[in-house]
Design a protein around this motif. Structure first.
Motif, PDB file in Angstrom:
ATOM      1  N   LYS A 142       0.652  -1.167   0.006  1.00  0.00           N
ATOM      2  CA  LYS A 142       0.084   0.007  -0.131  1.00  0.00           C
ATOM      3  C   LYS A 142       0.714   1.108   0.195  1.00  0.00           C
ATOM      4  O   LYS A 142       0.643   2.358  -0.449  1.00  0.00           O
ATOM      5  CB  LYS A 142      -0.793  -0.081   1.189  1.00  0.00           C
ATOM      6  N   LEU A 143       1.984   1.302   0.731  1.00  0.00           N
ATOM      7  CA  LEU A 143       2.887   2.313   0.767  1.00  0.00           C
ATOM      8  C   LEU A 143       3.628   2.475  -0.444  1.00  0.00           C
ATOM      9  O   LEU A 143       3.712   3.757  -0.952  1.00  0.00           O
ATOM     10  CB  LEU A 143       3.793   2.171   1.977  1.00  0.00           C
ATOM     11  N   LEU A 144       4.090   1.687  -1.001  1.00  0.00           N
ATOM     12  CA  LEU A 144       4.458   1.760  -2.399  1.00  0.00           C
ATOM     13  C   LEU A 144       3.628   2.172  -3.296  1.00  0.00           C
ATOM     14  O   LEU A 144       4.158   3.235  -4.108  1.00  0.00           O
ATOM     15  CB  LEU A 144       5.287   0.313  -2.786  1.00  0.00           C
ATOM     16  N   LYS A 145       2.521   1.709  -3.344  1.00  0.00           N
ATOM     17  CA  LYS A 145       1.583   2.273  -4.411  1.00  0.00           C
ATOM     18  C   LYS A 145       1.236   3.627  -4.172  1.00  0.00           C
ATOM     19  O   LYS A 145       1.166   4.538  -5.170  1.00  0.00           O
ATOM     20  CB  LYS A 145       0.213   1.552  -4.292  1.00  0.00           C
ATOM     21  N   LYS A 146       1.019   4.178  -2.740  1.00  0.00           N
ATOM     22  CA  LYS A 146       0.792   5.605  -2.545  1.00  0.00           C
ATOM     23  C   LYS A 146       2.071   6.459  -3.049  1.00  0.00           C
ATOM     24  O   LYS A 146       1.788   7.459  -3.495  1.00  0.00           O
ATOM     25  CB  LYS A 146       0.580   5.782  -1.071  1.00  0.00           C
ATOM     26  N   THR A 147       3.278   5.971  -2.758  1.00  0.00           N
ATOM     27  CA  THR A 147       4.472   6.681  -3.156  1.00  0.00           C
ATOM     28  C   THR A 147       4.722   7.033  -4.648  1.00  0.00           C
ATOM     29  O   THR A 147       4.904   7.994  -5.050  1.00  0.00           O
ATOM     30  CB  THR A 147       5.729   5.849  -2.505  1.00  0.00           C
ATOM     31  N   GLN A 148       4.218   5.707  -5.245  1.00  0.00           N
ATOM     32  CA  GLN A 148       4.337   5.882  -6.944  1.00  0.00           C
ATOM     33  C   GLN A 148       3.471   6.943  -7.193  1.00  0.00           C
ATOM     34  O   GLN A 148       3.655   7.553  -8.473  1.00  0.00           O
ATOM     35  CB  GLN A 148       3.956   4.472  -7.582  1.00  0.00           C
ATOM     36  N   GLU A 149       2.229   6.889  -6.894  1.00  0.00           N
ATOM     37  CA  GLU A 149       1.199   7.947  -7.342  1.00  0.00           C
ATOM     38  C   GLU A 149       1.686   9.125  -7.045  1.00  0.00           C
ATOM     39  O   GLU A 149       1.232  10.238  -7.694  1.00  0.00           O
ATOM     40  CB  GLU A 149      -0.213   7.546  -6.544  1.00  0.00           C
ATOM     41  N   GLN A 150       2.369   9.607  -5.974  1.00  0.00           N
ATOM     42  CA  GLN A 150       2.907  10.933  -5.572  1.00  0.00           C
ATOM     43  C   GLN A 150       4.000  11.248  -6.581  1.00  0.00           C
ATOM     44  O   GLN A 150       4.030  12.188  -7.058  1.00  0.00           O
ATOM     45  CB  GLN A 150       3.465  10.981  -4.213  1.00  0.00           C
ATOM     46  N   GLU A 151       5.119  10.284  -6.806  1.00  0.00           N
ATOM     47  CA  GLU A 151       5.853  10.532  -7.577  1.00  0.00           C
ATOM     48  C   GLU A 151       5.423  10.750  -9.130  1.00  0.00           C
ATOM     49  O   GLU A 151       6.094  11.719  -9.958  1.00  0.00           O
ATOM     50  CB  GLU A 151       7.037   9.401  -7.633  1.00  0.00           C
ATOM     51  N   LYS A 152       4.256  10.069  -9.658  1.00  0.00           N
ATOM     52  CA  LYS A 152       3.735  10.300 -10.751  1.00  0.00           C
ATOM     53  C   LYS A 152       3.290  11.805 -11.057  1.00  0.00           C
ATOM     54  O   LYS A 152       3.293  12.410 -12.027  1.00  0.00           O
ATOM     55  CB  LYS A 152       2.878   9.216 -11.219  1.00  0.00           C
ATOM     56  N   LEU A 153       2.601  12.144  -9.944  1.00  0.00           N
ATOM     57  CA  LEU A 153       1.893  13.508  -9.928  1.00  0.00           C
ATOM     58  C   LEU A 153       2.981  14.632  -9.985  1.00  0.00           C
ATOM     59  O   LEU A 153       2.998  15.650 -10.750  1.00  0.00           O
ATOM     60  CB  LEU A 153       1.031  13.663  -8.679  1.00  0.00           C
ATOM     61  N   GLU A 154       4.206  14.408  -9.158  1.00  0.00           N
ATOM     62  CA  GLU A 154       5.215  15.218  -9.050  1.00  0.00           C
ATOM     63  C   GLU A 154       5.972  15.317 -10.414  1.00  0.00           C
ATOM     64  O   GLU A 154       6.200  16.569 -10.858  1.00  0.00           O
ATOM     65  CB  GLU A 154       6.232  15.009  -8.038  1.00  0.00           C
ATOM     66  N   ARG A 155       6.248  14.376 -11.082  1.00  0.00           N
ATOM     67  CA  ARG A 155       6.745  14.241 -12.494  1.00  0.00           C
ATOM     68  C   ARG A 155       6.085  15.031 -13.325  1.00  0.00           C
ATOM     69  O   ARG A 155       6.746  15.738 -14.330  1.00  0.00           O
ATOM     70  CB  ARG A 155       7.027  12.948 -12.859  1.00  0.00           C
ATOM     71  N   ARG A 156       4.623  15.022 -13.358  1.00  0.00           N
ATOM     72  CA  ARG A 156       3.791  15.432 -14.291  1.00  0.00           C
ATOM     73  C   ARG A 156       3.935  17.310 -14.035  1.00  0.00           C
ATOM     74  O   ARG A 156       3.901  17.598 -14.915  1.00  0.00           O
ATOM     75  CB  ARG A 156       2.129  15.085 -14.288  1.00  0.00           C
ATOM     76  N   SER A 157       3.713  17.544 -13.019  1.00  0.00           N
ATOM     77  CA  SER A 157       4.008  18.967 -12.586  1.00  0.00           C
ATOM     78  C   SER A 157       5.170  19.531 -12.878  1.00  0.00           C
ATOM     79  O   SER A 157       5.179  20.808 -13.239  1.00  0.00           O
ATOM     80  CB  SER A 157       3.561  19.142 -11.339  1.00  0.00           C
ATOM     81  N   GLN A 158       6.280  18.812 -13.035  1.00  0.00           N
ATOM     82  CA  GLN A 158       7.539  19.259 -12.995  1.00  0.00           C
ATOM     83  C   GLN A 158       8.299  18.834 -14.303  1.00  0.00           C
ATOM     84  O   GLN A 158       9.459  18.642 -14.316  1.00  0.00           O
ATOM     85  CB  GLN A 158       8.589  18.983 -11.776  1.00  0.00           C
ATOM     86  N   SER A 159       7.729  18.550 -15.241  1.00  0.00           N
ATOM     87  CA  SER A 159       8.151  17.808 -16.436  1.00  0.00           C
ATOM     88  C   SER A 159       9.111  18.677 -17.359  1.00  0.00           C
ATOM     89  O   SER A 159       9.926  18.845 -18.036  1.00  0.00           O
ATOM     90  CB  SER A 159       6.876  17.253 -17.463  1.00  0.00           C
ATOM     91  N   ALA A 160       8.741  20.145 -17.217  1.00  0.00           N
ATOM     92  CA  ALA A 160       9.440  21.303 -17.995  1.00  0.00           C
ATOM     93  C   ALA A 160      10.567  21.851 -17.076  1.00  0.00           C
ATOM     94  O   ALA A 160      11.350  22.674 -17.538  1.00  0.00           O
ATOM     95  CB  ALA A 160       8.438  22.398 -18.390  1.00  0.00           C
ATOM     96  N   GLU A 161      10.796  21.230 -15.871  1.00  0.00           N
ATOM     97  CA  GLU A 161      11.711  22.111 -15.090  1.00  0.00           C
ATOM     98  C   GLU A 161      12.961  21.039 -15.237  1.00  0.00           C
ATOM     99  O   GLU A 161      13.100  20.491 -14.140  1.00  0.00           O
ATOM    100  CB  GLU A 161      11.164  22.294 -13.672  1.00  0.00           C
ATOM    101  N   TYR A 162      13.586  21.073 -15.960  1.00  0.00           N
ATOM    102  CA  TYR A 162      14.998  20.438 -16.261  1.00  0.00           C
ATOM    103  C   TYR A 162      16.057  21.306 -16.830  1.00  0.00           C
ATOM    104  O   TYR A 162      15.641  22.236 -17.253  1.00  0.00           O
ATOM    105  CB  TYR A 162      14.870  19.057 -16.922  1.00  0.00           C
ATOM    106  N   GLN A 163      17.183  21.150 -16.287  1.00  0.00           N
ATOM    107  CA  GLN A 163      18.393  21.763 -16.793  1.00  0.00           C
ATOM    108  C   GLN A 163      18.939  20.935 -17.910  1.00  0.00           C
ATOM    109  O   GLN A 163      19.564  19.879 -17.557  1.00  0.00           O
ATOM    110  CB  GLN A 163      19.314  22.225 -15.723  1.00  0.00           C
ATOM    111  N   LEU A 164      19.762  21.557 -18.865  1.00  0.00           N
ATOM    112  CA  LEU A 164      20.619  20.877 -19.992  1.00  0.00           C
ATOM    113  C   LEU A 164      22.129  21.484 -19.526  1.00  0.00           C
ATOM    114  O   LEU A 164      22.139  22.316 -18.824  1.00  0.00           O
ATOM    115  CB  LEU A 164      20.252  21.541 -21.320  1.00  0.00           C
ATOM    116  N   HIS A 165      22.804  20.430 -20.038  1.00  0.00           N
ATOM    117  CA  HIS A 165      24.309  20.763 -19.632  1.00  0.00           C
ATOM    118  C   HIS A 165      24.597  21.818 -20.436  1.00  0.00           C
ATOM    119  O   HIS A 165      24.237  22.186 -21.691  1.00  0.00           O
ATOM    120  CB  HIS A 165      25.025  19.657 -20.219  1.00  0.00           C
TER     121      HIS A 165
END
Length: 74
Positions: free
Chosen positions: A26-49
């Protein structure tokens, strides 16, 4: 009598292990959902070399100059 106590202890241990697996899942699934939501909201926030960023800027400038040349042929 000892055999019954050993069996009860083993049964309790098995129930405990199964319960811990359930809560872990249950904890694993909850964490995976949170990470998925975070990745969706931060998808454009990356830095290039820096070198890759320079190359990207050069390519964009080349595209813009090519588009200008295509629009205004000499």
């Amino acid at each position: 009598m000892e055999q019954i106590a050993v069996i009860l202890v083993l049964a309790a241990a098995a129930v405990l292990v199964v319960g811990m697996l359930y809560f872990s899942y249950k904890l694993l699934k909850k964490t995976q959902e949170q990470e998925k939501l975070e990745r969706r909201s931060q998808s454009a926030e990356y830095q290039l070399h820096p070198k890759l960023k320079q190359e990207q800027q050069k390519r964009e400038q080349q595209k813009q100059s090519q588009q200008k040349n295509e629009q205004h042929p000499k």
